[in-house]
Design an enzyme around this catalytic site. Structure first.
Site, PDB file in Angstrom:
ATOM      1  CE  LYS A   3      -3.871  -2.361   2.158  1.00  0.00           C
ATOM      2  NZ  LYS A   3      -4.597  -2.756   3.361  1.00  0.00           N
ATOM      3  CD  GLN A  56      -3.645  -4.468   6.398  1.00  0.00           C
ATOM      4  OE1 GLN A  56      -3.774  -3.417   5.771  1.00  0.00           O
ATOM      5  NE2 GLN A  56      -3.967  -5.631   5.878  1.00  0.00           N
ATOM      6  CG  ASP A  88     -10.155  -0.399   5.004  1.00  0.00           C
ATOM      7  OD1 ASP A  88      -9.888  -0.916   3.910  1.00  0.00           O
ATOM      8  OD2 ASP A  88      -9.462  -0.563   6.029  1.00  0.00           O
TER       9      ASP A  88
END
Ligand code: GUN
Length: 281
Positions: free
Chosen positions: A50, A94, A117
């Site tokens: 990422k 995460q 997200d």
């Protein structure tokens, strides 16, 4: 032979477009901060990927690595600080988190406008209500990939196998927004094979290597494989038996190189979108 829906190629197109849009920006660059807790090796690989992807398209990228023993309130304090930081447009925590940390509580602490997200309950509500918002990256990438290949969705029977909050459920909401007739199947579904064989669009996200065979697929269907499994011989395979299914369907995503590369590309898209909406306010 089926059309191969290459997410790898399409992710390149998306990244090139982002690079172009970043180069035309006046003012602040998009900024993404990723929080990683503990030493999960897979998480470390994802987070590094990422960060690299951010830098390549010209975003500011920051990774906060916390020890597995960090407390929930320490994470919440960091999230609060990032929520208030005008140079941070996207915040991603995460997963998975250690057991003593509530994933739901942390997801709900991120400002919805920075929730790249799409896991915050406000964004989930916006998704199902048909409103503007930030939506989960993998399903967003899948819909965009299907549009990129001019695959018609309106009125089609879509079956999603898998009901996770990250893929299955948001995939259902997005395909409903595309005017598909949507069914969500799962581990308790009766006659799963028959259900699959009736679908015009079949999206599989269950984590079972090569479960979907050709007699499970309607001739001419579009097959999207979200699975990523390591076979006993070491080969990386999806939830769909690619060699068996590809002769009967009209289009199919391969594994690897299908859905996988789209997740990060659409994380970048969400960060860009978050930056623009935050600065427009
Ligand atoms: N871990 C595995 N997939 C994801 C994802 O899409 N987002 C986050 N935050 N963590 C993950």
């Amino acid at each position: 032979m089926a059309l191969v829906l290459s997410g790898r190629k399409y992710a390149r197109v998306v990244r090139a477009s982002l690079r172009q849009r970043v180069s035309e920006l006046q003012g602040q660059l998009p900024g993404l901060t990723v929080i990683i807790v503990g030493e999960n090796p897979a998480s470390k690989v994802y987070v590094a990927a990422k960060e690299k992807a951010c830098v390549k398209v010209g975003f500011n990228s920051n990774v906060i690595s916390l020890p597995a023993e960090v407390t929930q309130s320490e994470i919440l304090a960091i999230v609060d600080k990032l929520n208030a930081d005008d140079s941070v447009h996207g915040i991603l925590v995460q997963l998975p988190l250690p057991e003593h940390i509530s994933t739901d509580l942390i997801a709900a602490a991120v400002l919805p406008e920075k929730d790249v997200d799409g896991f915050h309950p406000v964004n989930v509500g916006r998704l199902w209500r048909g409103e503007q918002g930030l939506f989960p990256c993998t399903p967003s990438g899948i819909v965009s990939l299907l549009h990129h290949h001019n695959i018609p969705l309106s009125g089609k029977n879509a079956l999603i196998v898998g009901r996770s909050n990250i893929v299955g459920k948001p995939m259902a909401a997005l395909l409903l927004r595309e005017n598909c007739t949507v069914t969500v199947a799962h581990s308790r579904t009766v006659d799963l094979k028959q259900r699959c064989a009736e679908a015009d669009i079949l999206v599989v996200a269950v984590g079972r290597a090569e479960m979907i065979k050709k007699d499970w697929v309607k001739p001419g269907a579009v097959v999207v494989d979200v699975g990523m499994n390591r076979r006993s011989d070491g080969k990386l395979v999806g939830d769909v038996d690619y060699d068996d299914v590809s002769p009967v369907c009209s289009a199919i995503t391969p594994v690897p190189g299908g859905v996988g590369p789209l997740t990060i590309a659409f994380l970048l898209e969400n960060t860009f979108k978050a930056r623009n909406s935050l600065l427009a306010d």
